[in-house]
Write a protein that holds these residues in place. Structure first.
Motif, PDB file in Angstrom:
ATOM      1  N   ILE A  47       0.900  -1.175  -0.073  1.00  0.00           N
ATOM      2  CA  ILE A  47      -0.007   0.108  -0.040  1.00  0.00           C
ATOM      3  C   ILE A  47       0.727   1.091   0.206  1.00  0.00           C
ATOM      4  CG2 ILE A  47      -1.784   1.329   1.438  1.00  0.00           C
ATOM      5  CD1 ILE A  47      -2.595  -1.421   2.469  1.00  0.00           C
ATOM      6  N   GLN A  48       0.729   2.181  -0.690  1.00  0.00           N
ATOM      7  CA  GLN A  48       1.364   3.555  -0.998  1.00  0.00           C
ATOM      8  C   GLN A  48       0.286   4.291  -0.519  1.00  0.00           C
ATOM      9  OE1 GLN A  48       4.325   5.117  -3.832  1.00  0.00           O
ATOM     10  NE2 GLN A  48       2.264   6.100  -4.482  1.00  0.00           N
ATOM     11  N   VAL A  49       1.004   5.399   0.280  1.00  0.00           N
ATOM     12  CA  VAL A  49       0.463   6.731   1.219  1.00  0.00           C
ATOM     13  C   VAL A  49       0.885   7.797   0.713  1.00  0.00           C
ATOM     14  CG1 VAL A  49      -0.469   5.182   3.169  1.00  0.00           C
ATOM     15  CG2 VAL A  49       1.570   6.494   3.240  1.00  0.00           C
ATOM     16  N   GLN A  50       0.212   8.864   0.768  1.00  0.00           N
ATOM     17  CA  GLN A  50       0.523  10.046   0.532  1.00  0.00           C
ATOM     18  C   GLN A  50       1.925  10.721   1.323  1.00  0.00           C
ATOM     19  OE1 GLN A  50      -0.805  11.539  -2.078  1.00  0.00           O
ATOM     20  NE2 GLN A  50       0.007  13.511  -2.277  1.00  0.00           N
ATOM     21  N   HIS A  51       2.697  11.536   0.739  1.00  0.00           N
ATOM     22  CA  HIS A  51       3.785  11.983   1.318  1.00  0.00           C
ATOM     23  C   HIS A  51       3.429  12.672   2.761  1.00  0.00           C
ATOM     24  CE1 HIS A  51       7.608  13.848   2.533  1.00  0.00           C
ATOM     25  NE2 HIS A  51       6.996  15.069   2.411  1.00  0.00           N
ATOM     26  N   GLY A  52       3.900  12.219   4.026  1.00  0.00           N
ATOM     27  CA  GLY A  52       3.695  12.726   5.294  1.00  0.00           C
ATOM     28  C   GLY A  52       2.556  12.039   6.089  1.00  0.00           C
ATOM     29  N   ASP A  53       1.875  10.878   5.242  1.00  0.00           N
ATOM     30  CA  ASP A  53       0.868  10.399   5.987  1.00  0.00           C
ATOM     31  C   ASP A  53       1.040   8.808   6.610  1.00  0.00           C
ATOM     32  OD1 ASP A  53      -0.743  12.293   5.122  1.00  0.00           O
ATOM     33  OD2 ASP A  53      -2.106  11.461   3.717  1.00  0.00           O
ATOM     34  N   ALA A  54       2.368   8.333   6.538  1.00  0.00           N
ATOM     35  CA  ALA A  54       2.538   7.004   6.724  1.00  0.00           C
ATOM     36  C   ALA A  54       2.252   6.734   8.401  1.00  0.00           C
ATOM     37  CB  ALA A  54       4.141   6.508   6.490  1.00  0.00           C
ATOM     38  N   ILE A  55       2.916   7.532   9.196  1.00  0.00           N
ATOM     39  CA  ILE A  55       2.680   7.387  10.656  1.00  0.00           C
ATOM     40  C   ILE A  55       1.343   7.307  10.920  1.00  0.00           C
ATOM     41  CG2 ILE A  55       3.435   8.033  12.891  1.00  0.00           C
ATOM     42  CD1 ILE A  55       5.624   6.605  11.273  1.00  0.00           C
ATOM     43  N   ALA A  56       0.634   8.455  10.512  1.00  0.00           N
ATOM     44  CA  ALA A  56      -0.880   8.454  10.915  1.00  0.00           C
ATOM     45  C   ALA A  56      -1.578   7.271  10.456  1.00  0.00           C
ATOM     46  CB  ALA A  56      -1.453   9.750  10.321  1.00  0.00           C
ATOM     47  N   TYR A  57      -1.312   6.841   9.046  1.00  0.00           N
ATOM     48  CA  TYR A  57      -2.085   5.504   8.848  1.00  0.00           C
ATOM     49  C   TYR A  57      -1.548   4.300   9.742  1.00  0.00           C
ATOM     50  CZ  TYR A  57      -3.323   1.887   5.534  1.00  0.00           C
ATOM     51  OH  TYR A  57      -3.946   0.665   5.089  1.00  0.00           O
ATOM     52  N   LEU A  58      -0.318   4.326  10.141  1.00  0.00           N
ATOM     53  CA  LEU A  58       0.089   3.061  10.835  1.00  0.00           C
ATOM     54  C   LEU A  58      -0.660   3.013  12.124  1.00  0.00           C
ATOM     55  CD1 LEU A  58       1.992   2.818   8.515  1.00  0.00           C
ATOM     56  CD2 LEU A  58       3.867   2.148  10.447  1.00  0.00           C
ATOM     57  N   ALA A  59      -0.675   4.210  12.759  1.00  0.00           N
ATOM     58  CA  ALA A  59      -1.533   4.330  13.979  1.00  0.00           C
ATOM     59  C   ALA A  59      -3.038   4.117  13.859  1.00  0.00           C
ATOM     60  CB  ALA A  59      -1.246   5.853  14.569  1.00  0.00           C
ATOM     61  N   GLU A  60      -3.399   4.445  12.542  1.00  0.00           N
ATOM     62  CA  GLU A  60      -4.886   4.131  12.431  1.00  0.00           C
ATOM     63  C   GLU A  60      -5.053   2.699  12.315  1.00  0.00           C
ATOM     64  OE1 GLU A  60      -8.031   5.966   9.519  1.00  0.00           O
ATOM     65  OE2 GLU A  60      -6.707   4.682   8.385  1.00  0.00           O
ATOM     66  N   LEU A  61      -4.089   1.981  11.711  1.00  0.00           N
ATOM     67  CA  LEU A  61      -4.030   0.334  11.531  1.00  0.00           C
ATOM     68  C   LEU A  61      -3.992  -0.313  12.970  1.00  0.00           C
ATOM     69  CD1 LEU A  61      -1.832  -0.372   8.479  1.00  0.00           C
ATOM     70  CD2 LEU A  61      -4.322  -0.555   8.617  1.00  0.00           C
ATOM     71  N   ALA A  62      -3.323   0.617  13.732  1.00  0.00           N
ATOM     72  CA  ALA A  62      -2.979  -0.114  15.185  1.00  0.00           C
ATOM     73  C   ALA A  62      -4.143  -0.068  16.259  1.00  0.00           C
ATOM     74  CB  ALA A  62      -1.868   0.665  15.977  1.00  0.00           C
ATOM     75  N   VAL A  63      -4.775   0.846  15.768  1.00  0.00           N
ATOM     76  CA  VAL A  63      -5.991   1.112  16.493  1.00  0.00           C
ATOM     77  C   VAL A  63      -7.250  -0.056  15.971  1.00  0.00           C
ATOM     78  CG1 VAL A  63      -8.524   2.708  16.962  1.00  0.00           C
ATOM     79  CG2 VAL A  63      -5.965   3.368  17.354  1.00  0.00           C
ATOM     80  N   MET A  64      -7.377  -0.347  14.647  1.00  0.00           N
ATOM     81  CA  MET A  64      -8.351  -0.961  14.129  1.00  0.00           C
ATOM     82  C   MET A  64      -8.205  -2.352  13.887  1.00  0.00           C
ATOM     83  SD  MET A  64      -9.644   1.843  11.168  1.00  0.00           S
ATOM     84  CE  MET A  64     -10.716   0.862  10.750  1.00  0.00           C
ATOM     85  N   GLY A  65      -6.827  -2.864  13.956  1.00  0.00           N
ATOM     86  CA  GLY A  65      -6.348  -4.166  13.582  1.00  0.00           C
ATOM     87  C   GLY A  65      -5.144  -4.669  14.054  1.00  0.00           C
ATOM     88  N   PRO A  66      -4.616  -5.816  13.877  1.00  0.00           N
ATOM     89  CA  PRO A  66      -3.634  -6.347  14.633  1.00  0.00           C
ATOM     90  C   PRO A  66      -2.218  -6.333  14.200  1.00  0.00           C
ATOM     91  CG  PRO A  66      -4.379  -7.913  12.987  1.00  0.00           C
ATOM     92  CD  PRO A  66      -5.310  -6.651  12.848  1.00  0.00           C
ATOM     93  N   TYR A  67      -2.301  -5.463  12.916  1.00  0.00           N
ATOM     94  CA  TYR A  67      -0.854  -5.191  12.363  1.00  0.00           C
ATOM     95  C   TYR A  67      -0.062  -4.259  13.346  1.00  0.00           C
ATOM     96  CZ  TYR A  67      -2.129  -8.161   8.486  1.00  0.00           C
ATOM     97  OH  TYR A  67      -2.124  -9.058   7.739  1.00  0.00           O
ATOM     98  N   ARG A  68       1.134  -4.674  13.323  1.00  0.00           N
ATOM     99  CA  ARG A  68       2.189  -3.784  14.132  1.00  0.00           C
ATOM    100  C   ARG A  68       3.734  -3.562  13.293  1.00  0.00           C
ATOM    101  NH1 ARG A  68      -1.869  -2.987  15.997  1.00  0.00           N
ATOM    102  NH2 ARG A  68      -2.625  -3.344  18.244  1.00  0.00           N
ATOM    103  N   LEU A  69       4.069  -2.401  13.575  1.00  0.00           N
ATOM    104  CA  LEU A  69       5.236  -2.085  12.827  1.00  0.00           C
ATOM    105  C   LEU A  69       6.636  -3.107  13.367  1.00  0.00           C
ATOM    106  CD1 LEU A  69       6.782  -0.347  10.708  1.00  0.00           C
ATOM    107  CD2 LEU A  69       7.383   0.927  12.706  1.00  0.00           C
ATOM    108  N   ILE A  70       7.220  -3.873  12.350  1.00  0.00           N
ATOM    109  CA  ILE A  70       8.262  -4.332  12.752  1.00  0.00           C
ATOM    110  C   ILE A  70       9.637  -4.451  12.153  1.00  0.00           C
ATOM    111  CG2 ILE A  70       6.884  -6.587  13.526  1.00  0.00           C
ATOM    112  CD1 ILE A  70       7.877  -7.798  10.928  1.00  0.00           C
ATOM    113  N   ASP A  71       9.674  -3.496  10.991  1.00  0.00           N
ATOM    114  CA  ASP A  71      10.989  -3.113  10.599  1.00  0.00           C
ATOM    115  C   ASP A  71      10.683  -1.914   9.707  1.00  0.00           C
ATOM    116  OD1 ASP A  71      13.703  -3.021  10.137  1.00  0.00           O
ATOM    117  OD2 ASP A  71      13.763  -5.154   9.153  1.00  0.00           O
ATOM    118  N   THR A  72      11.744  -1.090   9.416  1.00  0.00           N
ATOM    119  CA  THR A  72      11.531  -0.092   8.425  1.00  0.00           C
ATOM    120  C   THR A  72      12.910   0.015   7.662  1.00  0.00           C
ATOM    121  OG1 THR A  72      12.956   1.512  10.081  1.00  0.00           O
ATOM    122  CG2 THR A  72      10.234   1.507  10.117  1.00  0.00           C
ATOM    123  N   ARG A  73      12.526   0.627   6.249  1.00  0.00           N
ATOM    124  CA  ARG A  73      13.733   0.783   5.297  1.00  0.00           C
ATOM    125  C   ARG A  73      13.650   1.954   4.462  1.00  0.00           C
ATOM    126  NH1 ARG A  73      15.421  -2.687   8.023  1.00  0.00           N
ATOM    127  NH2 ARG A  73      16.491  -4.770   7.428  1.00  0.00           N
TER     128      ARG A  73
END
Length: 273
Positions: A47-73
């Motif tokens: 999934i691609q998000v708009q520039h500057g939106d990634a952390i807010a999207y990951l936070a939204e996912l963390a509230v709504m579902g089970p997906y958690r950040l495990i690595d970054t590149r």
């Protein structure tokens, strides 16, 4: 495993003679060219998000579902975030352009539509399937007029590494299909070797979102991705299904008309599940 030869698709949606003729031919060609053996289950989605939106999207996912950040590149064009739920379920890879001016074919497509144009780089890119050998998959499918991204022909490294291979955008779905022939959790092996760290503020956002979910009793109730859906034009329905089934080892489960929504739901499934 399901024997596809005698299988009768479910549902009330009628298919054309063209579709009924070519569906079994695609199953036969897939087996003959080795795709059924070379390609396995879904490993992840991109999934691609708009520039500057990634952390807010990951936070939204963390509230709504089970997906958690495990690595970054970090790549030449994107930040890449790898998320995991229950290990048995597909991974989520979220990419964010490093520049607000980043543009590719999906960007230009999104700009054609008023709602999408507000965030032209926010788009579901496609599924990533496990592969025994990406080179063999590419050779088999290129002979069937499926086109792939090559590293020397793209300015977006995410779409073409030594072990991660993506098709061109589909003319019917405008999604890609990807293949990975190493462990998707090992981003170094995949070809993404430069890491980066979240800021303290960004990490706090994700931690608070996960805590909020836990406080509301959601965390143990959701396991991972169940299916992926994409909306297309009605005239492209059969071509999109046949193209997709050329590239992955799924079968056409069936289709139902949804009259109140002026649409139909068309399902492919893995015969191994």
């Amino acid at each position: 495993m399901i024997d596809l030869a005698p299988y009768t698709p479910k549902g009330d949606k009628k298919n054309s003679e063209f579709f009924e003729e070519y569906l079994p031919k695609i199953y036969e060609r897939r087996a003959a060219t080795g795709i059924d053996d070379l390609v396995g289950a879904m490993a992840g989605v991109l999934i691609q998000v708009q520039h500057g939106d990634a952390i807010a999207y990951l936070a939204e996912l963390a509230v709504m579902g089970p997906y958690r950040l495990i690595d970054t590149r970090l790549t030449e064009t994107h930040k890449l975030f790898l998320l995991q739920s229950d290990p048995a379920f597909p991974r989520l890879i979220v990419i964010e352009p490093l520049s607000a001016t980043y543009e590719d074919k999906a960007t230009r497509f999104n700009r054609l539509y008023p709602l999408a144009a507000k965030k032209p780089n926010a788009r579901y890119i496609g599924e990533i399937y496990r592969s025994q050998d990406n080179a063999a998959v590419r050779d088999a499918l290129e002979a069937q007029a499926i086109r792939f991204v090559y590293a020397e022909d793209t300015t977006t490294p995410v779409y073409a590494t030594d072990h991660l291979l993506f098709s061109f955008l589909s003319d019917y779905t405008y999604n890609r299909v990807g293949y990975v022939d190493v462990d998707l959790d090992d981003l170094d092996a995949v070809g993404f070797t430069e890491g980066f760290s979240l800021s303290a503020v960004e990490q706090e956002m994700l931690d608070k979102a996960a805590q909020h979910q836990a406080e509301h009793g959601i965390s143990e109730r959701v396991k991972g991705l169940d299916h992926i859906a994409t909306r297309i034009l009605a005239a492209d329905r059969e071509d999109a299904i046949l193209e997709y089934l050329t590239m992955v080892p799924n079968y056409f489960w069936g289709a139902y008309n949804i009259n109140e929504m002026n649409s139909s739901t068309n399902v492919t499934r893995s015969p191994r599940v």
